[in-house]
Write an enzyme that holds these catalytic residues in place. Structure first.
Site, PDB file in Angstrom:
ATOM      1  N   ASN A  84       1.814   3.847  10.603  1.00  0.00           N
ATOM      2  CA  ASN A  84       2.662   5.026  10.948  1.00  0.00           C
ATOM      3  C   ASN A  84       4.277   4.905  11.013  1.00  0.00           C
ATOM      4  OD1 ASN A  84       2.900   7.776  11.390  1.00  0.00           O
ATOM      5  ND2 ASN A  84       2.883   7.718  13.354  1.00  0.00           N
TER       6      ASN A  84
ATOM      7  N   GLU B  11       0.572   3.318   5.501  1.00  0.00           N
ATOM      8  CA  GLU B  11       1.508   4.595   6.142  1.00  0.00           C
ATOM      9  C   GLU B  11       2.571   3.945   6.542  1.00  0.00           C
ATOM     10  OE1 GLU B  11       1.993   8.666   6.778  1.00  0.00           O
ATOM     11  OE2 GLU B  11       0.205   7.642   6.186  1.00  0.00           O
TER      12      GLU B  11
ATOM     13  N   ASP C 253      -7.156   1.451   5.479  1.00  0.00           N
ATOM     14  CA  ASP C 253      -7.624   2.815   6.063  1.00  0.00           C
ATOM     15  C   ASP C 253      -8.441   3.429   5.186  1.00  0.00           C
ATOM     16  OD1 ASP C 253      -7.799   4.849   7.385  1.00  0.00           O
ATOM     17  OD2 ASP C 253      -5.579   5.221   7.612  1.00  0.00           O
TER      18      ASP C 253
ATOM     19  N   ASN D  57     -10.047   5.917   5.815  1.00  0.00           N
ATOM     20  CA  ASN D  57     -10.156   7.590   6.365  1.00  0.00           C
ATOM     21  C   ASN D  57     -11.451   8.160   6.334  1.00  0.00           C
ATOM     22  OD1 ASN D  57      -7.593   8.965   7.490  1.00  0.00           O
ATOM     23  ND2 ASN D  57      -6.643   8.353   5.555  1.00  0.00           N
TER      24      ASN D  57
END
Length: 254
Positions: free
Chosen positions: A12, A38, A149, A151
Site C-alpha cells: 500500500n 500496490e 496478492d 485478492n
C-alpha cells in the site's frame, strides 16, 4: 540446489513504507527475492537509495496512475528474461504482472484486481484470472512459482466469516473456482501444504479487524507439482505491520 527465501507483500505505497522505515524488517532478513504489490509509484518517483539497494536487481511495473496499483520485484538472482505480461503483450493489466525466467525456474509475480465497485471491475478481475489459467496450462510442467496478492480467499478456512464474505468480491464462487482450476493443473498452495488446518489470515479491512483477526487469506505462493516437495517453510509474517496486508514468506530448494 539452492535454498531460496522469497517474501511477498501488498505494501500500500512503496514510497510511504520506505520513508517510514517499514521495509526494514523485510530487507534486514536478506531475502533472495522480494515481491511488492500496490506500490503506487513510477520508477522516476522513487528514492535513489530504494532503486539501488546493494546486491538486488530492481524491476517495476507501475500502474495506470500513482493512486493505486503497480508491482515491484527485488531479486538477488538476475533473470534471463522479464516480461510485464503472461504470454503476449497486453496493456489491459498494466502494473499487475512481472513474469521472470530464471535458469532453474519461472516466477510469475501477480497483483490481481480487487473486483470491487462497479460491475466492470469484477469482469476485469475474472478476465485476469482467465488469462492466468490459460497461461498456467502452458507452463504447468515446468518449475514455476506464481505469487502475490490474488485478492481471493480460496476456502472457508481462508476467511473469518465465510457467510458474510460470500456476498462480496474476494470470496465469490466464480472467483474461487479459478484457484480450484489452478490446483487442478497441479499447482499447490504452499501455505496449505505445510499448514493444512490453520485458520490464519494475511489481509484485514482495518486495524481493528486485524486486532480481532477478522480477515482473509488473499496472498499466495502457488508452486508447480515439480516443486511441491522442495518447500521447507511457508508462513504469514503477521507481526510485520504497515499495511492492511501481512507479508508472506516461503523457503524452497531449487
Amino acid at each position: 540446489m539452492t535454498k531460496l527465501r522469497i517474501v511477498s507483500w501488498n505494501i500500500n505505497g512503496l514510497r510511504t513504507r520506505f520513508k517510514n522505515n517499514e521495509l526494514n524488517p523485510i530487507f534486514d532478513e536478506n531475502h533472495d527475492i522480494i515481491l511488492f504489490q500496490e506500490v503506487k509509484a513510477k520508477y522516476d518517483q522513487l528514492d535513489l537509495k530504494l532503486k539501488e539497494i546493494p546486491d538486488y536487481n530492481f524491476y517495476i511495473s507501475p500502474g495506470e496512475n500513482t493512486r493505486f496499483g503497480g508491482i515491484a520485484t527485488f531479486s538477488k538472482i538476475k533473470p534471463n528474461l522479464v516480461k510485464k505480461f503472461f504470454k503476449n503483450p497486453d496493456s489491459k493489466f498494466k502494473g499487475r504482472i512481472l513474469n521472470f525466467a530464471f535458469d532453474d525456474f519461472n516466477l510469475v509475480h501477480v497483483y490481481a484486481p480487487a473486483g470491487t465497485g462497479v460491475k466492470i471491475n469484477l469482469e476485469s478481475k475474472l478476465s485476469f484470472f482467465e488469462d492466468l489459467i490459460a497461461y498456467s496450462k502452458e507452463i504447468a510442467n515446468d518449475n514455476v512459482i506464481i505469487a502475490g496478492d490474488f485478492n481471493i480467499a480460496h476456502n472457508e478456512k481462508d476467511v473469518s466469516d465465510p457467510e458474510s464474505a460470500a456476498k462480496s468480491p474476494s470470496f465469490l464462487e466464480n472467483e474461487r473456482k479459478f484457484l480450484d482450476e489452478l490446483e487442478n493443473l497441479g499447482f499447490k498452495d504452499a501455505y496449505r501444504l505445510l499448514n493444512q488446518d490453520n485458520e490464519e489470515y494475511s489481509a484485514w479491512k482495518s486495524a481493528k479487524a486485524r486486532k480481532s483477526n477478522q480477515g482473509s487469506r488473499l496472498d499466495y505462493f502457488f508452486v508447480s507439482n515439480s516443486l511441491k516437495d522442495s518447500i521447507s517453510e511457508s508462513k504469514i509474517l503477521s507481526q510485520i505491520e504497515g499495511s492492511k496486508h501481512a507479508p508472506i514468506e516461503m523457503i524452497i530448494d531449487i
